[in-house]
Scaffold this motif. Sequence first.
Motif, mmCIF file in Angstrom:
data_model
loop_
_atom_site.group_PDB
_atom_site.id
_atom_site.type_symbol
_atom_site.label_atom_id
_atom_site.label_comp_id
_atom_site.label_asym_id
_atom_site.label_seq_id
_atom_site.Cartn_x
_atom_site.Cartn_y
_atom_site.Cartn_z
ATOM 1 N N LEU A 209 -23.092 66.554 -74.420
ATOM 2 C CA LEU A 209 -24.317 66.296 -75.169
ATOM 3 C C LEU A 209 -24.581 67.398 -76.196
ATOM 4 C CD1 LEU A 209 -26.534 65.117 -72.165
ATOM 5 C CD2 LEU A 209 -25.073 63.744 -73.659
ATOM 6 N N LYS A 210 -24.284 68.636 -75.843
ATOM 7 C CA LYS A 210 -24.415 69.735 -76.803
ATOM 8 C C LYS A 210 -23.472 69.537 -77.984
ATOM 9 C CE LYS A 210 -25.731 73.322 -73.454
ATOM 10 N NZ LYS A 210 -25.282 74.553 -72.750
ATOM 11 N N ALA A 222 -33.570 67.113 -80.321
ATOM 12 C CA ALA A 222 -34.148 65.794 -80.046
ATOM 13 C C ALA A 222 -34.012 64.865 -81.253
ATOM 14 C CB ALA A 222 -35.614 65.933 -79.641
ATOM 15 N N GLU A 223 -34.135 65.421 -82.456
ATOM 16 C CA GLU A 223 -34.025 64.600 -83.665
ATOM 17 C C GLU A 223 -32.605 64.062 -83.833
ATOM 18 O OE1 GLU A 223 -34.071 65.513 -88.438
ATOM 19 O OE2 GLU A 223 -35.686 66.406 -87.234
ATOM 20 N N VAL A 224 -31.627 64.916 -83.594
ATOM 21 C CA VAL A 224 -30.232 64.492 -83.715
ATOM 22 C C VAL A 224 -29.916 63.420 -82.680
ATOM 23 C CG1 VAL A 224 -27.830 65.233 -83.481
ATOM 24 C CG2 VAL A 224 -29.469 66.684 -84.706
ATOM 25 N N ILE A 225 -30.297 63.647 -81.438
ATOM 26 C CA ILE A 225 -30.031 62.679 -80.370
ATOM 27 C C ILE A 225 -30.715 61.349 -80.676
ATOM 28 C CG2 ILE A 225 -30.389 62.147 -77.927
ATOM 29 C CD1 ILE A 225 -28.137 64.205 -78.537
ATOM 30 N N TYR A 293 -36.080 64.853 -75.817
ATOM 31 C CA TYR A 293 -35.379 65.723 -74.876
ATOM 32 C C TYR A 293 -35.141 67.072 -75.558
ATOM 33 C CZ TYR A 293 -34.856 61.317 -72.493
ATOM 34 O OH TYR A 293 -35.123 60.125 -71.879
ATOM 35 N N ALA A 294 -35.721 68.093 -74.976
ATOM 36 C CA ALA A 294 -35.705 69.402 -75.622
ATOM 37 C C ALA A 294 -34.325 70.031 -75.637
ATOM 38 C CB ALA A 294 -36.684 70.338 -74.905
ATOM 39 N N LEU A 299 -31.557 66.044 -71.160
ATOM 40 C CA LEU A 299 -30.953 64.772 -71.545
ATOM 41 C C LEU A 299 -29.908 64.328 -70.522
ATOM 42 C CD1 LEU A 299 -30.625 62.464 -73.556
ATOM 43 C CD2 LEU A 299 -29.049 63.902 -74.862
ATOM 44 N N ALA A 300 -29.125 65.273 -70.004
ATOM 45 C CA ALA A 300 -28.111 64.942 -68.997
ATOM 46 C C ALA A 300 -28.775 64.354 -67.750
ATOM 47 C CB ALA A 300 -27.298 66.175 -68.630
#
Length: 385
Positions: A209-210, A222-225, A293-294, A299-300
């Motif tokens: 996720l990183k 959070a914006e990218v995700i 998700y910060a 998120l995981a």
Amino acid sequence: MAVDFEAIRPYHDHEVAPVLQRLLRDEAFLQTLARYRFPRLTDYCAPLLRRLIAWRLGREVRGIDSVAALQERIEPYVDRVVERATAGISYSGLEQLDDQQAYLYLANHRDIVMDPAFVNYAVYHAGLPTPRIAIGDNLLQKPFVSDLMRLNKSFIVHRSITNRREKLSAFQTLSAYINHSIAEGHSIWIAQAEGRAKDGDDATDAAILKMFHMSRKDQPFAEVIGSLNLVPVSISYEYDPCDVAKARELETRARTGSYHKQAGEDDHSIALGITGHKGRVHLAFNRLNGADYADAKALAQACDQLILGHYKLFPVHYLAWERWAERDAALPVPSAASLFSASELAAAEQELGKRLAQCSAAEQPFLLMQYATPVRNQYRLQQNR
């Protein structure tokens, strides 16, 4: 600054016809097909069989000049393979997806080829575009395998790099490619962690996720995700064709501390995973809620809740749980007999017994673990809500 994706991208439409012609001249590719199609004859008349297969394939691919046309041509064969090796496929959550939207499908990983193949099968038949598929370079040892995968929308994840700086650069490129693909309207399939979950424990690796964020560090995580339209996918197999092999590997690792693959072991796993009987299969497509998700850890956890919580548990999972010496007796897991009919349980008992009989006494607990762990994970989630 533009990022060069040449080393990892799938083939473009204009490359399809030349690559197909190259495959028709590739002796290793033709020999592999001959051994699969005519195992008893290959040792006696291999050159003749290779010419026959090349001629037949040449007729099949004549006129194909795009990835979409190739997928359209092979879809009936894929459907046949998928349907012959299962006792039924079911889906949930596809109605939430829009055919005009690109998605990042993040899936649990049990089978090298069939995990993305089942996702492809599901979205294709739902009228959604098929995704580009992440595949590790460790599986692309032969040039024809790389050609085949890149023809079918696969892009390469460089896992074999050991130099730290080169690995970081490869991850940056991978991150940029995934973000670029979604922005251009092309969906992506990628596993939630590197390698198959051989012990049945489907856990999302926060490092994956990183990586999605690496190429856009100037923007909030959070914006990218949010822009990637992440869809966690839970793929549930009633039976794993590779379960005995996985049990042997897990037992060897536990006993010796390591495991060294034999030559051709990945090829065997791929073939067994494709052709071996899987029983019933369920795919659950899950949209993340609108929460910001910060960080990757949060998120995981959200992905795990969806993937583990929507894993479909079959009779064999409960039977394995009841036999598993390491089960947590405090978890409120109902008995298999209270959930399933006597006929279903008898069939599952017989199938589980056949698989256990192929294992040594030392390996049997590791086979049970593969089927019992999803039960533990799901009921832990329920208990902690």
